[in-house]
Scaffold this motif. Structure first.
Motif, PDB file in Angstrom:
ATOM      1  N   MET A 139      19.097 -30.710  85.095  1.00  0.00           N
ATOM      2  CA  MET A 139      20.216 -31.997  84.973  1.00  0.00           C
ATOM      3  C   MET A 139      20.072 -32.973  85.927  1.00  0.00           C
ATOM      4  O   MET A 139      20.493 -34.008  85.545  1.00  0.00           O
ATOM      5  N   LYS A 140      19.946 -32.439  87.376  1.00  0.00           N
ATOM      6  CA  LYS A 140      20.144 -33.579  88.069  1.00  0.00           C
ATOM      7  C   LYS A 140      19.214 -34.596  88.250  1.00  0.00           C
ATOM      8  O   LYS A 140      19.607 -35.838  88.444  1.00  0.00           O
ATOM      9  N   LYS A 141      18.114 -34.580  87.660  1.00  0.00           N
ATOM     10  CA  LYS A 141      16.898 -35.516  87.297  1.00  0.00           C
ATOM     11  C   LYS A 141      15.986 -35.361  86.209  1.00  0.00           C
ATOM     12  O   LYS A 141      15.359 -34.127  86.447  1.00  0.00           O
ATOM     13  N   ASP A 142      15.920 -36.145  85.263  1.00  0.00           N
ATOM     14  CA  ASP A 142      15.108 -36.065  84.235  1.00  0.00           C
ATOM     15  C   ASP A 142      15.304 -35.005  83.254  1.00  0.00           C
ATOM     16  O   ASP A 142      14.503 -34.843  82.378  1.00  0.00           O
ATOM     17  N   GLY A 143      16.302 -33.966  83.472  1.00  0.00           N
ATOM     18  CA  GLY A 143      16.317 -32.895  82.677  1.00  0.00           C
ATOM     19  C   GLY A 143      17.568 -32.595  82.118  1.00  0.00           C
ATOM     20  O   GLY A 143      18.461 -33.525  82.046  1.00  0.00           O
ATOM     21  N   LYS A 144      17.906 -31.558  81.230  1.00  0.00           N
ATOM     22  CA  LYS A 144      19.204 -31.329  80.498  1.00  0.00           C
ATOM     23  C   LYS A 144      19.847 -30.517  81.069  1.00  0.00           C
ATOM     24  O   LYS A 144      21.098 -29.979  80.844  1.00  0.00           O
ATOM     25  N   ILE A 145      19.258 -29.215  81.536  1.00  0.00           N
ATOM     26  CA  ILE A 145      19.633 -27.764  81.873  1.00  0.00           C
ATOM     27  C   ILE A 145      19.988 -27.686  83.316  1.00  0.00           C
ATOM     28  O   ILE A 145      19.092 -28.162  84.208  1.00  0.00           O
ATOM     29  N   CYS A 146      20.786 -26.731  83.779  1.00  0.00           N
ATOM     30  CA  CYS A 146      20.709 -26.516  84.994  1.00  0.00           C
ATOM     31  C   CYS A 146      20.118 -24.922  85.191  1.00  0.00           C
ATOM     32  O   CYS A 146      20.546 -24.122  84.534  1.00  0.00           O
ATOM     33  N   TRP A 147      19.060 -24.740  85.942  1.00  0.00           N
ATOM     34  CA  TRP A 147      18.351 -23.451  85.904  1.00  0.00           C
ATOM     35  C   TRP A 147      19.265 -22.393  86.884  1.00  0.00           C
ATOM     36  O   TRP A 147      18.890 -21.252  86.641  1.00  0.00           O
ATOM     37  N   VAL A 148      20.214 -22.860  87.589  1.00  0.00           N
ATOM     38  CA  VAL A 148      21.021 -21.803  88.580  1.00  0.00           C
ATOM     39  C   VAL A 148      22.064 -21.442  87.560  1.00  0.00           C
ATOM     40  O   VAL A 148      22.301 -20.190  87.604  1.00  0.00           O
ATOM     41  N   ALA A 149      22.690 -22.063  86.791  1.00  0.00           N
ATOM     42  CA  ALA A 149      23.882 -21.870  85.878  1.00  0.00           C
ATOM     43  C   ALA A 149      23.628 -22.402  84.656  1.00  0.00           C
ATOM     44  O   ALA A 149      24.178 -23.295  84.417  1.00  0.00           O
ATOM     45  N   THR A 150      22.761 -21.707  83.742  1.00  0.00           N
ATOM     46  CA  THR A 150      22.495 -22.141  82.281  1.00  0.00           C
ATOM     47  C   THR A 150      23.512 -22.748  81.611  1.00  0.00           C
ATOM     48  O   THR A 150      23.448 -23.666  80.641  1.00  0.00           O
ATOM     49  N   ALA A 151      24.672 -21.985  81.764  1.00  0.00           N
ATOM     50  CA  ALA A 151      25.859 -22.353  80.872  1.00  0.00           C
ATOM     51  C   ALA A 151      26.507 -23.510  81.237  1.00  0.00           C
ATOM     52  O   ALA A 151      27.720 -24.212  80.784  1.00  0.00           O
ATOM     53  N   SER A 152      26.181 -23.809  82.637  1.00  0.00           N
ATOM     54  CA  SER A 152      27.090 -24.774  83.271  1.00  0.00           C
ATOM     55  C   SER A 152      27.028 -26.234  82.744  1.00  0.00           C
ATOM     56  O   SER A 152      25.730 -26.840  82.742  1.00  0.00           O
ATOM     57  N   LYS A 153      27.947 -27.073  82.847  1.00  0.00           N
ATOM     58  CA  LYS A 153      27.977 -28.479  82.414  1.00  0.00           C
ATOM     59  C   LYS A 153      27.865 -29.312  83.542  1.00  0.00           C
ATOM     60  O   LYS A 153      27.709 -30.498  83.508  1.00  0.00           O
ATOM     61  N   ARG A 154      27.697 -28.573  84.787  1.00  0.00           N
ATOM     62  CA  ARG A 154      27.753 -29.349  85.988  1.00  0.00           C
ATOM     63  C   ARG A 154      26.858 -28.675  86.881  1.00  0.00           C
ATOM     64  O   ARG A 154      26.565 -27.639  86.867  1.00  0.00           O
ATOM     65  N   CYS A 155      25.969 -29.909  87.830  1.00  0.00           N
ATOM     66  CA  CYS A 155      25.131 -29.418  88.649  1.00  0.00           C
ATOM     67  C   CYS A 155      25.879 -28.846  89.864  1.00  0.00           C
ATOM     68  O   CYS A 155      26.859 -29.373  90.215  1.00  0.00           O
ATOM     69  N   VAL A 156      25.236 -27.566  90.202  1.00  0.00           N
ATOM     70  CA  VAL A 156      25.682 -26.824  91.263  1.00  0.00           C
ATOM     71  C   VAL A 156      25.077 -27.024  92.718  1.00  0.00           C
ATOM     72  O   VAL A 156      25.059 -26.047  93.478  1.00  0.00           O
ATOM     73  N   ALA A 157      24.341 -28.180  92.733  1.00  0.00           N
ATOM     74  CA  ALA A 157      23.397 -28.355  94.036  1.00  0.00           C
ATOM     75  C   ALA A 157      24.219 -28.412  95.226  1.00  0.00           C
ATOM     76  O   ALA A 157      25.450 -28.752  94.989  1.00  0.00           O
ATOM     77  N   VAL A 158      23.759 -27.845  96.396  1.00  0.00           N
ATOM     78  CA  VAL A 158      24.729 -27.524  97.535  1.00  0.00           C
ATOM     79  C   VAL A 158      24.646 -28.718  98.472  1.00  0.00           C
ATOM     80  O   VAL A 158      23.570 -29.366  98.712  1.00  0.00           O
ATOM     81  N   THR A 159      25.771 -29.008  99.149  1.00  0.00           N
ATOM     82  CA  THR A 159      25.849 -29.962 100.284  1.00  0.00           C
ATOM     83  C   THR A 159      25.105 -29.256 101.613  1.00  0.00           C
ATOM     84  O   THR A 159      25.157 -28.137 101.731  1.00  0.00           O
ATOM     85  N   ALA A 160      24.267 -30.182 102.193  1.00  0.00           N
ATOM     86  CA  ALA A 160      23.623 -29.812 103.247  1.00  0.00           C
ATOM     87  C   ALA A 160      23.603 -30.516 104.610  1.00  0.00           C
ATOM     88  O   ALA A 160      22.737 -30.290 105.382  1.00  0.00           O
ATOM     89  N   THR A 161      24.803 -31.275 104.770  1.00  0.00           N
ATOM     90  CA  THR A 161      25.004 -31.870 105.678  1.00  0.00           C
ATOM     91  C   THR A 161      25.722 -31.072 107.075  1.00  0.00           C
ATOM     92  O   THR A 161      26.750 -30.645 106.695  1.00  0.00           O
ATOM     93  N   ASP A 162      25.000 -31.103 108.069  1.00  0.00           N
ATOM     94  CA  ASP A 162      25.756 -30.366 109.220  1.00  0.00           C
ATOM     95  C   ASP A 162      26.921 -31.140 109.669  1.00  0.00           C
ATOM     96  O   ASP A 162      27.992 -30.702 110.171  1.00  0.00           O
ATOM     97  N   CYS A 163      26.809 -32.515 109.917  1.00  0.00           N
ATOM     98  CA  CYS A 163      27.807 -33.271 110.603  1.00  0.00           C
ATOM     99  C   CYS A 163      29.176 -33.228 109.735  1.00  0.00           C
ATOM    100  O   CYS A 163      30.181 -33.267 110.229  1.00  0.00           O
ATOM    101  N   ALA A 164      29.156 -33.148 108.392  1.00  0.00           N
ATOM    102  CA  ALA A 164      30.305 -33.532 107.541  1.00  0.00           C
ATOM    103  C   ALA A 164      31.515 -32.290 107.914  1.00  0.00           C
ATOM    104  O   ALA A 164      32.554 -32.439 108.069  1.00  0.00           O
ATOM    105  N   PRO A 165      31.027 -30.711 107.838  1.00  0.00           N
ATOM    106  CA  PRO A 165      32.093 -29.955 108.129  1.00  0.00           C
ATOM    107  C   PRO A 165      32.747 -30.075 109.390  1.00  0.00           C
ATOM    108  O   PRO A 165      33.866 -30.048 109.510  1.00  0.00           O
ATOM    109  N   ALA A 166      31.537 -30.253 110.340  1.00  0.00           N
ATOM    110  CA  ALA A 166      32.162 -30.704 111.701  1.00  0.00           C
ATOM    111  C   ALA A 166      32.994 -31.720 111.771  1.00  0.00           C
ATOM    112  O   ALA A 166      34.341 -31.528 112.394  1.00  0.00           O
TER     113      ALA A 166
END
Ligand code: FAD
Ligand code: SF4
Length: 339
Positions: A139-166
């Motif tokens: 779903m995030k790019k070029d496809g239709k399904i989320c392989w992590v949560a196949t029933a999810s309508k939302r992409c659940v990719a993870v934030t990875a910035t270290d500075c933001a939480p700090a």
């Protein structure tokens, strides 16, 4: 070898000129700062802008204004952020977060603004084009399904910035400038809990500054979980900041989490900590409280259940460091992966 796709390169000299180009080009243009995230993504065809608007030569993106608080230009490299005395002395959590990002070479290129606008990550997405094509994309790019949560309508990719939480724990704001004007936004409000549409920044806006409030009497700390003691993205980031009275009472506190959801976010632990003293019991309870809010998904490194479990422990490390404990042995154990 993965090659970059064709693109046009613009190199404006001022923020106004960069904003004008961005507005004129529309959604096919993207900003590029250090390029340490965007260029690998372009090689993997995850992001395919037709025009890159470079911030490298833009004047006014590297300011450091040191007064009661601190303003840091979005164009400062992470190495420049780390080398800023005010950051090291007064905003320790930010210094610890920036120091643990990637490698010295990447920190020499990667910028603060780029770090805060970093794309979200997922094991099914951070792969080359052929790999992604073999699973019919997602779903995030070029496809239709989320392989992590196949029933999810939302992409659940993870934030990875270290500075933001700090920076969220330090109550930072960001300044966004476009040809239509400028606005200041609490950093926490820059993010949305959506792996695709993860920024509230409009495509024509430039993150020019990070504005930090006065941090006198505040202490802060950042703890990062990753597989290797260097180089890896976080799979958990815990940031805490507290204003503590001379008698040890916590006047105000904030605890933020990164890498356990699509957005870095502030937890309710700050409200619980206000008015307490950081005793072992209080610290442990805060850890349990924060862990209950963490919902890591099975799309990053390590076992997902263990990643949730370890949140409480990392919160106690951050709070113990703030109360003045010597946590260097724990930091060493984490760096050597003997946790
Ligand atoms: C091997 C490797 C390891 C890494 N490890 C980590 C890690 O541990 N922790 C971590 O946080 N990051 C990590 N990174 C990611 C990256 O290096 C840093 O986050 C870096 O700070 C990104 O900044 P940049 O200037 O290179 O961003 P770019 O790649 O230039 O841009 C990233 C995104 O931000 C946008 N952007 C850039 N500047 C601005 C601005 N001023 N205003 C608005 N939008 C902007 C771009 O359009 C793009 O979407 C790693 C990268 C690599 C390759
Ligand atoms: S979370 Fe789902 S939709 Fe998002 S990048 Fe991963 S597999 Fe794709």
């Amino acid at each position: 070898m993965m090659r970059l796709p064709w693109f046009r390169h613009e190199s404006p000299r001022s923020i106004a000129e960069a904003a004008r180009i961005l507005a004129g080009e529309g959604p096919h243009a993207m900003l590029i700062a250090g390029g340490t995230d965007l260029l690998p993504n372009m090689k993997r065809r995850q992001q395919t802008p037709r025009v890159l608007v470079s911030l490298r030569r833009v004047e006014g993106m590297k300011q450091v204004a040191n007064g009661q608080g601190l303003t840091l230009g979005g164009g400062l490299t992470l190495s420049e952020v780390i080398a800023t005395d005010a950051v090291r002395e007064r905003y320790r959590g930010l210094w610890q977060a920036a120091s643990q990002i990637a490698t010295p070479q990447l920190r020499n290129m990667g910028t603060l603004g780029g770090n805060l606008c970093l794309d979200t990550r997922c094991n099914y997405y951070d792969q080359n084009y052929e790999w992604r094509k073999a699973i019919d994309f997602c779903m995030k790019k070029d496809g239709k399904i989320c392989w992590v949560a196949t029933a999810s309508k939302r992409c659940v990719a993870v934030t990875a910035t270290d500075c933001a939480p700090a920076l969220i724990a330090l109550d930072a704001k960001v300044r966004l400038v476009s040809s239509a004007g400028e606005r200041d936004l609490p950093l926490a409000e820059l993010y949305r809990n959506d792996g695709i549409d993860h920024l509230a920044r409009r495509p024509d806006e430039i993150l020019t500054d990070v504005v930090l409030p006065d941090a006198r009497s505040w202490k802060s700390s950042y703890w990062k979980l990753r597989r290797r003691g260097a180089f890896d993205f976080p799979v958990l980031g815990v940031a805490a900041a507290a204003k503590i009275l001379p008698d040890g009472t916590v006047l105000e506190a904030r605890v933020a989490l990164g890498a356990v959801s699509s957005h870095p976010f502030l937890t309710k632990a700050g409200e619980f900590l206000a008015g307490t003293r950081l005793t072992d019991e209080v610290v442990a309870e805060a850890g349990r409280m924060v862990a209950s809010r963490a919902k890591p998904m099975d799309n990053a490194d390590f076992d997902v259940y263990w990643r949730k479990e370890v949140v409480a422990e990392f919160v106690t490390y951050a709070l113990r460091e703030i109360r003045g404990d010597d946590t260097s042995a724990v930091r060493l154990r984490i760096a050597r992966r003997t946790l």
